[in-house]
Design a protein around this motif. Structure first.
Motif, mmCIF file in Angstrom:
data_model
loop_
_atom_site.group_PDB
_atom_site.id
_atom_site.type_symbol
_atom_site.label_atom_id
_atom_site.label_comp_id
_atom_site.label_asym_id
_atom_site.label_seq_id
_atom_site.Cartn_x
_atom_site.Cartn_y
_atom_site.Cartn_z
ATOM 1 N N ILE A 50 39.396 60.651 -19.455
ATOM 2 C CA ILE A 50 38.739 60.982 -20.730
ATOM 3 C C ILE A 50 39.834 61.010 -21.797
ATOM 4 N N LEU A 51 39.583 60.338 -22.917
ATOM 5 C CA LEU A 51 40.604 60.259 -23.975
ATOM 6 C C LEU A 51 40.946 61.654 -24.500
ATOM 7 N N LYS A 52 42.245 61.912 -24.612
ATOM 8 C CA LYS A 52 42.687 63.228 -25.099
ATOM 9 C C LYS A 52 42.593 63.271 -26.621
ATOM 10 N N VAL A 53 42.004 64.349 -27.109
ATOM 11 C CA VAL A 53 42.002 64.584 -28.545
ATOM 12 C C VAL A 53 43.131 65.549 -28.824
ATOM 13 N N ILE A 54 44.000 65.191 -29.739
ATOM 14 C CA ILE A 54 45.147 66.050 -30.016
ATOM 15 C C ILE A 54 44.708 67.180 -30.947
ATOM 16 N N GLY B 62 47.768 52.860 -18.347
ATOM 17 C CA GLY B 62 46.963 51.862 -17.643
ATOM 18 C C GLY B 62 45.625 52.404 -17.165
ATOM 19 N N LEU B 63 45.403 53.700 -17.351
ATOM 20 C CA LEU B 63 44.126 54.281 -16.898
ATOM 21 C C LEU B 63 43.049 54.116 -17.957
ATOM 22 N N LEU B 64 41.802 54.061 -17.498
ATOM 23 C CA LEU B 64 40.686 53.988 -18.445
ATOM 24 C C LEU B 64 40.471 55.348 -19.088
ATOM 25 N N TYR C 176 38.693 49.813 -11.806
ATOM 26 C CA TYR C 176 37.999 50.330 -12.991
ATOM 27 C C TYR C 176 36.669 50.985 -12.617
ATOM 28 N N LEU C 177 35.964 50.346 -11.655
ATOM 29 C CA LEU C 177 34.682 50.918 -11.215
ATOM 30 C C LEU C 177 34.889 52.368 -10.778
ATOM 31 N N LYS C 178 35.929 52.572 -9.982
ATOM 32 C CA LYS C 178 36.158 53.926 -9.470
ATOM 33 C C LYS C 178 36.543 54.890 -10.605
#
Ligand SMILES: Nc1ncnc2c1ncn2[C@@H]1O[C@H](COP(=O)(O)OP(=O)(O)OP(=O)(O)O)[C@@H](O)[C@H]1O
Length: 461
Positions: free
Chosen positions: A187-191, A268-270, A236-238
């Protein structure tokens, strides 16, 4: 072969439940419909006084000028449209440079690692979404003197209509109140949230969310450019399943799962992002009181069938359908249906095969799968993908929402458990060299231009 082409999808909001017309024919926000959906931290930033309330259909209507955000510098909405009026400003929130940041002390408790004041330098805009412009900003660390890159999501101030302005506001508030709470490598980190002052961005203050910067852009680009190997796709599926399983455990319905909203992180992670249409539908661990959502909110090709024909439905189960479409697109590059409504040729065919074979959850699951793949051109590419992936996709694409498997149960299957998956859980995204971030997300992507990504494969489960 006929296939529904894959193209960028815009987010739609056909959700009037949050915005109501009051007796004076002015739009107003309903506490229950909007603020009831936010976590309690939200109220640390906004104080809400109901000056005059009416109880109508069990929802309290807030009158204009009753919600204050003391951390804000100036009034966001003008007097004609004012729903938020900002009365006070604490001097320490005023930033120092052309890009300034203000953090409420209570926010510091949630994000303790963030220093109070940061100076950002604006580099360039890299993308435009429906509600925002994404800009790359840098900050020079005073101690190490290292240049740190961030992406600033600057919400556009739409002048077109009151409703659009409200939508943008609600969009920002949702993202702001949900995303920083989430803590997962996918999950993208919000700063931090911040307010841009008179700056290089525009003449007046606006809302902004500073996030980790993902220089390789989004998954849409990688699918479109066909740069992914089968190994990448399985990995990516995982990761996608892990991200959505985490959201489901937190009782958050994302409501806009699509490759455009999945970024490729510097590790490199989604990274799943864009929580502007998300909803908190319950408490983690509580299966009893899951609140339903309403409206066709999200992106057409990814919307679950119930979003079109049910007044209220379970957002978590609808996310499972969207996840099925997303995985189908990841592996084959095509949509299975334009929209999941009866007027769509292939969706209606899908439904009739379902009726003929007594459904996906019947004992003869594989004969149903063979049949749909044989008869529906848009599903035929599934023949060429690994059996395990095909089964997951078709099980998630179950029009009967109650019979869509849980993401945890999918992650627990032997096929998924055996899948190698990148699992670099390092959060050290800030300490990369300048050269590494020189990659420009706005440029076309090719396999060669990808940061050499060594799959840090580990079997996690
Ligand atoms: N942190 C980031 N790093 C790099 N690129 C990003 C980042 N965040 C967003 N982008 C790029 O900007 C695009 C739009 O971002 P986002 O989806 O968050 O905006 P939006 O206004 O919510 O748009 P929409 O509702 O149309 O999806 C993304 O598809 C992605 O390509």
């Amino acid at each position: 072969m006929t296939n529904y082409p894959f193209f960028r999808q815009g987010t739609i909001f056909v959700d009037n439940s949050a915005i109501q017309r009051n007796s004076e024919n002015k739009n107003s926000l309903s506490i229950e419909n909007i603020f009831g959906r936010f976590p309690k931290e939200f109220f640390q930033f906004f104080s809400i006084n109901v000056s005059k309330s009416t109880t109508k259909k069990s929802s309290v209507v807030i009158k204009p000028s009753t919600i204050t955000a003391p951390w804000l510098e100036n009034e966001y909405l003008d007097s004609n449209t004012s729903l938020l009026s900002v009365h006070s400003i604490q001097p320490s929130f005023i930033g120092m440079s052309d890009f300034a940041i203000g953090l409420d002390p209570s926010l510091k408790r949630i994000l303790p690692e963030i220093r109070f004041r940061l100076d950002f330098q604006h580099l360039k805009s890299i993308a435009k979404g429906a509600t925002s412009t994404i800009k790359v900003v840098t900050h020079r660390d005073k101690i190490t003197d290292a240049k740190i890159y961030y992406a600033a999501k600057v919400y556009r101030k739409t002048k077109t209509s009151h409703k659009k302005r409200l939508n943008t506001m609600v969009y920002f508030l949702r993202e702001w109140s949900i995303q920083p709470k989430l803590d997962h490598p996918n999950i993208l980190k919000v700063i931090c949230p911040c307010v841009t002052l008179t700056s290089v961005f525009n003449k007046s203050a606006g809302f902004c969310l500073v996030q980790e910067y993902c220089p390789q852009g989004d998954l849409f680009k990688q699918i479109e450019e066909k740069v992914l190997t089968l190994e990448d796709k399985c990995c990516y599926l995982k990761q996608i399943l892990q991200a959505v399983a985490y959201l489901q455990s937190q009782r958050i319905a994302h409501r806009d799962l699509k490759p455009e909203n999945i970024l490729i992180g510097r590790d490199g992670l989604l990274k799943l992002t864009d929580f502007g249409t998300s909803e908190i539908v319950g408490n983690p661990g509580d299966n009893e009181s899951i609140r339903f959502v309403s409206g066709a909110v999200g992106s057409l090709a990814y919307l679950a069938p119930e979003a079109f024909h049910e007044n209220e439905y379970c957002g978590l189960l609808a996310d499972r359908w969207s996840c099925g479409i997303l995985l189908k697109v990841l592996f084959t590059g095509y949509f299975p249906f334009k929209t999941s409504v009866k007027t769509d040729l292939y969706y209606s065919k899908y439904m009739s095969i379902l009726t003929d074979t007594c459904g996906i959850s019947s004992t003869d699951e594989s004969s149903f799968q063979t049949e749909v793949i044989k008869q529906i051109p848009t599903l035929q590419p599934l023949r060429y993908i690994p059996e395990g992936a095909k089964k997951i996709i078709l099980s998630l694409l179950n029009p009967d929402s109650q019979n869509r498997p849980s993401l945890d149960s999918i992650l627990g299957t032997a096929w998924v458990r055996k899948l190698d998956c990148c699992s670099n859980f390092s959060t050290d995204h800030e300490n990369k060299s300048l050269q590494e971030v020189d990659f420009d997300a706005s440029k076309p992507i090719t396999r060669k231009s990808l940061i050499p990504r060594i799959h840090n494969h580990q079997t996690l489960v």
